[in-house]
Design a protein around this motif. Sequence first.
Motif, PDB file in Angstrom:
ATOM      1  N   ASP A 118       0.715  -1.148  -0.041  1.00 18.63           N
ATOM      2  CA  ASP A 118      -0.106  -0.076   0.028  1.00 18.63           C
ATOM      3  C   ASP A 118       0.882   1.257  -0.041  1.00 18.63           C
ATOM      4  O   ASP A 118       0.389   2.301   0.524  1.00 18.63           O
ATOM      5  CB  ASP A 118      -0.937   0.019   1.052  1.00 18.63           C
ATOM      6  CG  ASP A 118      -0.278  -0.095   2.667  1.00 18.63           C
ATOM      7  OD1 ASP A 118       1.104  -0.433   2.463  1.00 18.63           O
ATOM      8  OD2 ASP A 118      -0.791  -0.050   3.430  1.00 18.63           O
TER       9      ASP A 118
ATOM     10  N   GLY B 296      -7.063  -1.393  -8.634  1.00 13.27           N
ATOM     11  CA  GLY B 296      -6.598  -2.634  -7.736  1.00 13.27           C
ATOM     12  C   GLY B 296      -5.332  -3.413  -8.121  1.00 13.27           C
ATOM     13  O   GLY B 296      -5.591  -4.427  -7.447  1.00 13.27           O
TER      14      GLY B 296
ATOM     15  N   ASP C 167      -9.047   5.223  -0.799  1.00 10.47           N
ATOM     16  CA  ASP C 167      -9.880   3.756  -0.691  1.00 10.47           C
ATOM     17  C   ASP C 167     -10.854   3.993   0.541  1.00 10.47           C
ATOM     18  O   ASP C 167     -10.402   3.447   1.778  1.00 10.47           O
ATOM     19  CB  ASP C 167      -9.022   2.608  -0.425  1.00 10.47           C
ATOM     20  CG  ASP C 167      -9.968   1.297  -0.484  1.00 10.47           C
ATOM     21  OD1 ASP C 167     -11.049   1.524  -0.786  1.00 10.47           O
ATOM     22  OD2 ASP C 167      -9.291   0.148  -0.327  1.00 10.47           O
TER      23      ASP C 167
ATOM     24  N   LYS D 263      -9.222  -0.686  -3.809  1.00 13.05           N
ATOM     25  CA  LYS D 263      -9.302   0.123  -4.954  1.00 13.05           C
ATOM     26  C   LYS D 263      -9.556   1.641  -4.237  1.00 13.05           C
ATOM     27  O   LYS D 263     -10.462   1.665  -3.571  1.00 13.05           O
ATOM     28  CB  LYS D 263     -10.367  -0.228  -6.145  1.00 13.05           C
ATOM     29  CG  LYS D 263     -10.277  -1.547  -6.518  1.00 13.05           C
ATOM     30  CD  LYS D 263     -11.299  -1.859  -7.604  1.00 13.05           C
ATOM     31  CE  LYS D 263     -11.209  -3.211  -8.229  1.00 13.05           C
ATOM     32  NZ  LYS D 263     -12.257  -3.722  -9.219  1.00 13.05           N
ATOM     33  N   ASP D 264      -8.970   2.600  -4.940  1.00 13.84           N
ATOM     34  CA  ASP D 264      -9.058   3.847  -4.685  1.00 13.84           C
ATOM     35  C   ASP D 264     -10.453   4.447  -5.221  1.00 13.84           C
ATOM     36  O   ASP D 264     -10.960   3.900  -6.176  1.00 13.84           O
ATOM     37  CB  ASP D 264      -8.099   5.062  -5.116  1.00 13.84           C
ATOM     38  CG  ASP D 264      -6.967   4.826  -4.123  1.00 13.84           C
ATOM     39  OD1 ASP D 264      -6.937   4.548  -2.724  1.00 13.84           O
ATOM     40  OD2 ASP D 264      -5.899   4.826  -4.479  1.00 13.84           O
ATOM     41  N   ASP D 265     -11.220   5.219  -4.328  1.00 12.55           N
ATOM     42  CA  ASP D 265     -12.479   5.619  -4.936  1.00 12.55           C
ATOM     43  C   ASP D 265     -12.346   7.248  -5.389  1.00 12.55           C
ATOM     44  O   ASP D 265     -11.859   8.040  -4.573  1.00 12.55           O
ATOM     45  CB  ASP D 265     -13.427   5.724  -3.851  1.00 12.55           C
ATOM     46  CG  ASP D 265     -13.392   4.436  -3.142  1.00 12.55           C
ATOM     47  OD1 ASP D 265     -13.575   3.294  -3.991  1.00 12.55           O
ATOM     48  OD2 ASP D 265     -13.225   4.055  -2.006  1.00 12.55           O
TER      49      ASP D 265
ATOM     50  N   ARG E 198     -18.182   4.843  -4.338  1.00  8.98           N
ATOM     51  CA  ARG E 198     -17.563   3.582  -3.805  1.00  8.98           C
ATOM     52  C   ARG E 198     -17.403   2.562  -5.092  1.00  8.98           C
ATOM     53  O   ARG E 198     -18.256   2.228  -5.620  1.00  8.98           O
ATOM     54  CB  ARG E 198     -18.420   2.984  -2.910  1.00  8.98           C
ATOM     55  CG  ARG E 198     -18.721   3.467  -1.553  1.00  8.98           C
ATOM     56  CD  ARG E 198     -19.466   3.030  -0.548  1.00  8.98           C
ATOM     57  NE  ARG E 198     -20.712   2.645  -0.919  1.00  8.98           N
ATOM     58  CZ  ARG E 198     -21.899   2.883  -0.355  1.00  8.98           C
ATOM     59  NH1 ARG E 198     -21.858   3.858   0.330  1.00  8.98           N
ATOM     60  NH2 ARG E 198     -22.928   2.495  -0.931  1.00  8.98           N
ATOM     61  N   SER E 199     -16.032   1.965  -4.955  1.00 14.65           N
ATOM     62  CA  SER E 199     -15.769   0.943  -6.044  1.00 14.65           C
ATOM     63  C   SER E 199     -16.429  -0.180  -5.815  1.00 14.65           C
ATOM     64  O   SER E 199     -16.562  -0.967  -6.770  1.00 14.65           O
ATOM     65  CB  SER E 199     -14.400   1.040  -6.260  1.00 14.65           C
ATOM     66  OG  SER E 199     -13.486   0.850  -5.144  1.00 14.65           O
TER      67      SER E 199
ATOM     68  N   LYS F  79      -9.808   1.337   5.943  1.00 18.24           N
ATOM     69  CA  LYS F  79     -10.329   2.308   5.295  1.00 18.24           C
ATOM     70  C   LYS F  79     -10.040   3.503   5.220  1.00 18.24           C
ATOM     71  O   LYS F  79      -9.658   3.907   6.644  1.00 18.24           O
ATOM     72  CB  LYS F  79     -12.127   1.921   5.637  1.00 18.24           C
ATOM     73  CG  LYS F  79     -12.607   0.896   5.397  1.00 18.24           C
ATOM     74  CD  LYS F  79     -14.094   0.439   5.729  1.00 18.24           C
ATOM     75  CE  LYS F  79     -14.562  -0.700   5.602  1.00 18.24           C
ATOM     76  NZ  LYS F  79     -16.001  -0.626   6.123  1.00 18.24           N
TER      77      LYS F  79
END
Length: 385
Positions: free
Chosen positions: A106, A160, A202, A208-210, A225-226, A253
């Motif tokens: 990460d 992701g 994320d 996955k980033d949003d 939200r992904s 989160k």
Amino acid sequence: MFTKPVGGGLPAKELEGIVMKKLSVIFACAVLTVFAVNVALSQSGGSFTITKSVIGGGGGRTAGGAFTVDGTIGESVAGTTSTGGNFSISSGFWAGGGGSAVEPNDAPFDFDGDGKTDIAIFRPAPTGGEWWWQRSSDNQVPATPFGLATDVIAPGDFTGDGKLDITVWRPASGFWYILRSEDFSFYGFPFGANGDVPMTADYDGDGKDDPTVFRAGVGLWFITRSSDNQVETIQFGLPGDVPVAADYDGDGKADVAIRRNGPNGAEWWINRSTQGVIALIFGASTDRAVPGDYTGDGKTDVAYFRPSTGFWFILRSEDFSFYGFPFGANGDQPVSGDYDGDGRIDPAVFRPSTNTWFIAGSTSGTQIQNFGLPGDRPIPNAFVR
């Protein structure tokens, strides 16, 4: 999810109590003592792989930054997989080996997926935006044109795959444009309005980033939200606040959070997804917010860089004690990231006057490198405010 506007729904005495309680902890905890104890059947660390492990009768514990396996003998059939929020255990009974538990990578601003932040710049060239980065895996320097000179950079890992996707947000139209790291195809969509502030992270913990914008004029967050493609609207903040979202409670989160220039200094308001709202006074109004996991405990530490003196101040998430040190000079831009891949954020600055990067690696030591041209913007500075 809806919450009360921060600072708008709390009585003055209650607010003062929260802040003063935290201040008393901050200034009382001047010394941090660490006790190390060896325990049988215990393995822990920031980022590691465990193979050929035998936990014969269950009850053993394997722990890492984002996961714990406790009291298990694995799957009864080799080759099957047990999965959790941020980990997977595969291939078996563990008696014959082959099983592994791996903490996910990460590192922020990692273009090549090797677990290290890459030195990178965005060049607002007359013909459009240019992205230049040096891959830490092989020191090669790719470059690609993407976006306009007037776009706001808002990169993140939207697919992701563990690699940063080149991303711009266009204020005039509210459009996002994302260049996939897998195949360099791109897509775009409208999300936001002129005046919004992009805050990629994320928020749903799916890896996955949003796409996210903070509407500073009214203190509203809009998150796509992904995990389910639903738009979440959160009221958290007041006019004039700036977003400083990150994972402050270590649950995987990102937490919505704001920084406010208060009468007694910089106020940090954090809506932790597991522990509720916390308020802190830390820093001055002229400081730059640089939150990150500097201590390697899996939780973001509140931190700031003071441009006038080049000092860094970090509030430990473990006990709310703090420390400070000089690294940089007046005019430098903070570009913190995990440049050595050890799971800890490293203080770093970019000096525009000489296009020089100064990185204080927590395990690799100090690194000094020239990368960029006058007018370039360092990409790891994308969300510094």
